[in-house]
Enzyme design. Sequence first.
Site, short mmCIF file in Angstrom:
data_model
loop_
_atom_site.label_atom_id
_atom_site.label_comp_id
_atom_site.label_asym_id
_atom_site.label_seq_id
_atom_site.Cartn_x
_atom_site.Cartn_y
_atom_site.Cartn_z
N ASP A 12 -5.59 1.42 5.59
CA ASP A 12 -6.99 1.80 5.66
C ASP A 12 -7.61 1.20 6.93
OD1 ASP A 12 -9.51 1.97 3.10
OD2 ASP A 12 -9.78 2.06 5.27
N THR A 49 6.21 9.78 4.35
CA THR A 49 5.06 9.59 3.47
C THR A 49 4.16 10.81 3.47
OG1 THR A 49 3.74 8.62 5.25
CG2 THR A 49 4.98 7.10 3.84
N GLY A 107 0.86 -1.19 0.00
CA GLY A 107 0.00 0.00 0.00
C GLY A 107 0.88 1.23 0.00
#
Lengths: 213, 258
Positions: free
Chosen positions: A108, A181, A30
């Site tokens: 998520d 990130t 991801g």
Amino acid sequence: DYPVSPGVIDWSNLYPRFQQGDEVKFCDVGCGYGGLLVTLSPMFPEKYMVGFEIRVKVSDYVNDRFLALRQEDEVFHNAGVIRTNAMKYLPNFFRKGQLEKMFILYPDPHFKKCKHKWRIVSEGLLAEYAYVLQVGGLVYTVSDVKEVHDWMVDHFTNFPLFERHDPSEADKAAQVLIGSTEEGKKVLRNQGQSWTAIFRRVDDPHILNSQAS
Amino acid sequence: CSDTQTKFLVKCGNIPDIPVPEGEEKGKQPRAEGPAYITGVATCGDCVAVISNNKVVETFDRVFQRQGSAVAVKRPTSVQVTSKNVVISDKSGDAYSYDLVLSNRKYLLGHVSVVMDMVLTPDQKFLITCDRDEKIRVSQFPNCYNIESYLLGHEEYVLQILLLSPNILLSVGGDQKLLLWDLSSQTLLQTLSSSHGDYTSVTFSSPYLLTCNTRHVTVYKLSDNTLTQVSEHVSDHDVLNLAASDSRVMMLTREPKL
């Protein structure tokens, strides 16, 4: 989308300098917009690393990002992205014990109970993560949702093939987990909090126990 | 175990009302949609385990006295029995073990898609499961969290897996291929393709493998880890299932309505 098995992938399509005998060693599950890979790539120049991203537009963006970066500086030759579903196809890409490091950053949350089975960390999937990681390999996790962090810690520590790991001072990857990130930077901007946890793939206690008895 | 060669006469037919065992969580009731029927059977020694379409799992002894019953988490897709455990796989992709009276349910492993078939090796060291995402997973048993290997080669769902010998596995795929695997070296030994459409039934009665593609029945012989075709037969009617014993082959066919 994904190869039939690890033996048939031509990684040189992704990495311009990939040689026979080289292997991908880090995987960002991801990877989003590629922030972690951009940070890790120059830090580990001798390691090949790949990000898996399921969203087509996002993985296209990351692909373009790396192509542009490589034009400016060849140091980024060792990182790339693949558009695929990591939940289903990890064993198609990696042989047993191939990876040294796996990253699960800001997954998520899937808050609803009926969606829990779609969480990237589950008892079932931990067996697959243990399979692709070498013994001694590390999984790095981060979340800005305490409940998700607790869930991941709970699942990993209760799984026989993982143990909680305190990173050494020398672990460069551990130091860049939050700041590298886009998600992490957003959390910092909003003055939110991120929680990290690292786990080490260990030998099967079941086998060790039966050998001892 | 899971020895289906033993001389049991297995009772089939409607299952009468099963009382839900005491203590089962609310909501995990057997489903009540139409008549219940048996979808899988496995035996080992004195124990016969039966799974049905309404999520009920039952064990019986050799004279069909019920030993235990349970309502599975999800609809079971496969069942295997050892001297100590009953193992079931389900439509969620999970596998669980129970003891022989179907208590002490333990989670063993999970695939992301439905587990279509499952076998236990005769030495009970490995549990092999196959799914709709083309994967065959070999896990250690009972420590199924420890994946031994993946056998990857199918390009569509893996419908069925059969152990032809302790070390040789055959897999049947929706890609109209039969793959023959050596379990100890984890290599693909042979690929057989069908030119007559999907495989509708595959049965092994050592050393013969019988395969069926709707009406087309083919017989192979296994020797030296290789399958060689020995005969073919085309039926006038759709073949629903095949069974073989000694020198006989039985075909269950569907008579068309006149």
